[in-house]
Design a protein around this motif. Structure first.
Motif, short mmCIF file in Angstrom:
data_model
loop_
_atom_site.label_atom_id
_atom_site.label_comp_id
_atom_site.label_asym_id
_atom_site.label_seq_id
_atom_site.Cartn_x
_atom_site.Cartn_y
_atom_site.Cartn_z
N LYS A 251 0.84 -1.20 0.00
CA LYS A 251 0.00 0.00 0.00
C LYS A 251 0.88 1.25 0.00
O LYS A 251 1.89 1.32 0.69
CB LYS A 251 -0.90 -0.02 1.24
CG LYS A 251 -1.85 1.13 1.29
CD LYS A 251 -2.75 1.06 2.50
CE LYS A 251 -3.63 2.29 2.49
NZ LYS A 251 -4.45 2.38 3.68
N LEU A 252 0.47 2.22 -0.79
CA LEU A 252 1.22 3.48 -0.85
C LEU A 252 1.02 4.27 0.43
O LEU A 252 -0.09 4.34 0.96
CB LEU A 252 0.74 4.32 -2.03
CG LEU A 252 1.07 3.81 -3.42
CD1 LEU A 252 0.39 4.66 -4.48
CD2 LEU A 252 2.56 3.79 -3.65
N PRO A 253 2.09 4.88 0.93
CA PRO A 253 1.93 5.73 2.11
C PRO A 253 1.13 6.99 1.76
O PRO A 253 1.10 7.41 0.59
CB PRO A 253 3.37 6.07 2.50
CG PRO A 253 4.18 5.86 1.27
CD PRO A 253 3.46 4.81 0.45
N TRP A 254 0.52 7.59 2.75
CA TRP A 254 -0.31 8.78 2.54
C TRP A 254 0.45 9.90 1.85
O TRP A 254 -0.10 10.64 1.06
CB TRP A 254 -0.90 9.29 3.85
CG TRP A 254 0.15 9.83 4.79
CD1 TRP A 254 0.82 9.15 5.76
CD2 TRP A 254 0.66 11.17 4.80
NE1 TRP A 254 1.73 9.97 6.38
CE2 TRP A 254 1.65 11.22 5.81
CE3 TRP A 254 0.40 12.32 4.07
CZ2 TRP A 254 2.37 12.38 6.11
CZ3 TRP A 254 1.12 13.47 4.37
CH2 TRP A 254 2.09 13.49 5.38
N HIS A 255 1.73 10.01 2.14
CA HIS A 255 2.52 11.13 1.61
C HIS A 255 2.88 10.97 0.14
O HIS A 255 3.29 11.93 -0.50
CB HIS A 255 3.78 11.35 2.44
CG HIS A 255 4.56 10.11 2.72
ND1 HIS A 255 5.39 9.52 1.79
CD2 HIS A 255 4.60 9.35 3.83
CE1 HIS A 255 5.93 8.45 2.33
NE2 HIS A 255 5.47 8.31 3.56
N PHE A 256 2.74 9.77 -0.41
CA PHE A 256 3.12 9.55 -1.80
C PHE A 256 2.38 10.51 -2.73
O PHE A 256 2.99 11.18 -3.56
CB PHE A 256 2.85 8.10 -2.22
CG PHE A 256 3.26 7.80 -3.63
CD1 PHE A 256 4.56 7.42 -3.91
CD2 PHE A 256 2.37 7.93 -4.68
CE1 PHE A 256 4.97 7.16 -5.21
CE2 PHE A 256 2.76 7.67 -5.98
CZ PHE A 256 4.06 7.29 -6.25
N TRP A 257 1.07 10.57 -2.60
CA TRP A 257 0.28 11.43 -3.48
C TRP A 257 0.52 12.90 -3.18
O TRP A 257 0.57 13.73 -4.09
CB TRP A 257 -1.21 11.08 -3.41
CG TRP A 257 -1.43 9.68 -3.87
CD1 TRP A 257 -1.80 8.61 -3.10
CD2 TRP A 257 -1.23 9.17 -5.19
NE1 TRP A 257 -1.86 7.48 -3.86
CE2 TRP A 257 -1.51 7.78 -5.15
CE3 TRP A 257 -0.84 9.73 -6.40
CZ2 TRP A 257 -1.43 6.97 -6.28
CZ3 TRP A 257 -0.76 8.92 -7.51
CH2 TRP A 257 -1.04 7.56 -7.45
N ALA A 258 0.71 13.25 -1.91
CA ALA A 258 0.98 14.65 -1.55
C ALA A 258 2.29 15.12 -2.18
O ALA A 258 2.36 16.19 -2.79
CB ALA A 258 1.03 14.80 -0.03
N VAL A 259 3.34 14.30 -2.06
CA VAL A 259 4.64 14.67 -2.63
C VAL A 259 4.55 14.67 -4.16
O VAL A 259 5.07 15.58 -4.82
CB VAL A 259 5.75 13.73 -2.13
CG1 VAL A 259 7.06 13.96 -2.90
CG2 VAL A 259 5.97 13.92 -0.64
#
Length: 148
Positions: free
Chosen positions: A5-13
């Protein structure tokens, strides 16, 4: 591709990288096209725009090439990161090389007084820090198996 699972920050960054580098690519393109509306949008009056265009035209081609590597490498890196493609790492590395080269070159230049409030200065430090961060982040995500 990893099922991790992608960490929450992946999409933010990834979105931050896209917006930041998208703005840089737009600035590069509008500058190369000598788009006076863009210069006005950036807060320049006609006289300052004339000075900026003359100053930019006097720059050697290699300086424009470094700037192009920085912005287009960064935009490619952001898009590749969001696509979870491992080529984001070398794309961001190209961007970092271009940004660092532009930074070093800018330290050697004398900026016309009319342009001192536009670009350069502190913003170049932000450019370098973000280029390093995006490169590191993509490298870290690749090493965690989140980019394929």
């Amino acid at each position: 591709m990893s099922d991790t699972k992608l960490p929450w920050h992946f999409w933010a960054v990834g979105i931050l990288a896209l917006v930041w580098n998208g703005f840089g690519a737009t600035d590069y393109l509008m500058t190369q096209l000598e788009n006076r509306g863009w210069f006005a949008f950036m807060g320049m009056d006609e006289a300052t725009t004339d000075v900026a265009l003359a100053w930019i035209a006097a720059q050697p081609a290699w300086m424009s090439a470094l700037w192009a590597l920085g912005v287009w490498g960064g935009l490619a890196g952001a898009l590749l990161l969001l696509a979870r493609n491992r080529l984001a790492v070398p794309a961001f590395l190209v961007s970092l090389v271009g940004a660092a080269g532009s930074f070093v070159a800018s330290l050697q230049q004398e900026v016309p007084p009319e342009l001192e409030d536009f670009g350069g200065g502190a913003i170049m430090y932000v450019v370098i820090v973000l280029a390093v961060f995006f490169t590191w982040y993509a490298w870290t995500m690749r090493n965690r198996g989140l980019l394929h």
